[in-house]
Structures are given as C-alpha cells and as structure tokens.
Design an enzyme around this catalytic site. Sequence first.
Site, short mmCIF file in Angstrom:
data_model
loop_
_atom_site.label_atom_id
_atom_site.label_comp_id
_atom_site.label_asym_id
_atom_site.label_seq_id
_atom_site.Cartn_x
_atom_site.Cartn_y
_atom_site.Cartn_z
N LEU A 101 -33.10 23.55 19.92
CA LEU A 101 -32.86 22.96 18.60
C LEU A 101 -34.09 23.38 17.80
O LEU A 101 -35.21 23.08 18.21
CB LEU A 101 -32.77 21.43 18.72
CG LEU A 101 -32.21 20.63 17.55
CD1 LEU A 101 -30.81 21.13 17.17
CD2 LEU A 101 -32.16 19.16 17.89
N ASP A 102 -33.90 24.13 16.72
CA ASP A 102 -35.05 24.77 16.09
C ASP A 102 -36.05 23.76 15.51
O ASP A 102 -35.73 22.59 15.30
CB ASP A 102 -34.64 25.83 15.07
CG ASP A 102 -33.87 25.29 13.89
OD1 ASP A 102 -33.86 24.06 13.70
OD2 ASP A 102 -33.26 26.08 13.15
N LYS A 103 -37.25 24.22 15.30
CA LYS A 103 -38.37 23.35 14.93
C LYS A 103 -38.10 22.48 13.69
O LYS A 103 -38.44 21.29 13.69
CB LYS A 103 -39.62 24.20 14.72
CG LYS A 103 -40.90 23.41 14.53
CD LYS A 103 -42.10 24.33 14.47
CE LYS A 103 -43.40 23.56 14.27
NZ LYS A 103 -44.58 24.47 14.25
#
Length: 241
Positions: A101-103
């Site tokens: 899950l991207d930053k």
Amino acid sequence: MEYTRLNKAIAETGYCSRREADKLIESGKVKVNGKKAEMGVKVTREDEISVKGQVVTKTVKSIYLAFHKPVGITCTTDLRIKGNIISYINYPERIFPIGRLDKPSEGLIFMTNDGDIVNKILRSRNNHEKEYIVTVNKKITSDFIKRMGNGIPILDTVTKKCRVTKVNNYTFKIVLTQGLNRQIRRMCEYLRYDVTSLKRLRIMNISLGNIKPGKYRSFTKKELKDLLNLCEDSRKTHDGF
C-alpha cells in the site's frame, strides 16, 4: 518455505547472539534434526534445532493481523528505510506485509509470518477483491465513473473492468481485482484527476472496520477459515492455466 541462516535462527530463540551461535556451530555443539550442523546451513521453522543436546527451536504460532497502515509508512521489510512498516508496528515476532500500500495511502494491509498464505493471496490470477475509498481534487462526473469502471490504459496494459461508485462530488469507491503499481492513482491521472486521499477498506472477506490508524487486530477464526476457502476455490478454478 522460508529459509533462515542457522546462527540467526538460534539467536532469535534468545539462546545466544549470532556470533556465539557461530562458535557453537563450529565446535560441533549444534544439531539440526538430530544431525551435526555445518557453518552456513539454512533452516526453516519446521526444523528442530538443538544446542548441547537441548532443543532450542522457538515454536511460533501462525500470525495473521489486520493492520491499519497510516499515511507516511512504507510497506517494506528493509529496516534501513525510515518509516518502514516493520519498525512502526514493532510486533514481538517476525512478521511481514502481504502486498503493498503506497506511502501516501492508508488503510488495510495484512501482516503475517505465514509464507504459504502470502503466495495464495498474491497470485494475480486469483482475482481477489480489494475495496478502496478515494478522494480527488475536482468534481467527479458520470463519464469519469464510467471510464474508470471500463478500464484505463496504464503501464502498457488496460486495467480490468471494475466496480466504481460515486459517494459524493469528490469521493468514490472502487473495487479492484488487480494490483498494478499505484493503479488507482495512475487511472485517475490518466483522466486528469489527482488523488488527494486513498484508503483501502477491504481485502477479500476482511474489512478495515473501526481499526484506528497505526493499530491492528488478529483475524477471527471465521475470517481466516473463509479467507483460506476463497484462496482454495480460486486456485482450483485456475488449475488448468
């Protein structure tokens, strides 16, 4: 099956340090499954390790956590990276995330020590659903909803058809069965929208619910059973591929 160097496996039991473990191995005082161990050997959680005739294998039950990843945390097991998910959650046993899950995004991510379930869930042909709620920087039109749902050309492919529902003028829900890199953000960018917030609400049969950012809970027995059934069913469906 995940392999670990023997000296590390001994150190993780709390018996001694890695350096001391190396000395014990070198002096012939360590056995793996009843056989004298050699330097550099790798072991799995299933192997029995004994030191000076004493079994030291650390028995760890399978761990399955639903974690609410906050914005700004990176889904990596590399402890050298500031803000990595492992250091942030600081769980007492060794665990790792399933997928990414991207930053800049938040929401549900699974954490586990079970490598088998990782492979089952990440197998792209299994078409497992993931649900998100997304806010964008300008008003959502019916054309935007239609085009998002029918597939968008990104990353040298066209995204699979998906369910997209308008929540209000700036927010929509989307259910994906793909896991392309930054997929939702790229889809929106193609249509000249910028994502201002993105939260994953559900993976397969498990929902984020009221877990607060930075907190986690264990799967219930029913959740785990249903999850494994979904993995098994999808695997069987695609055996011929």
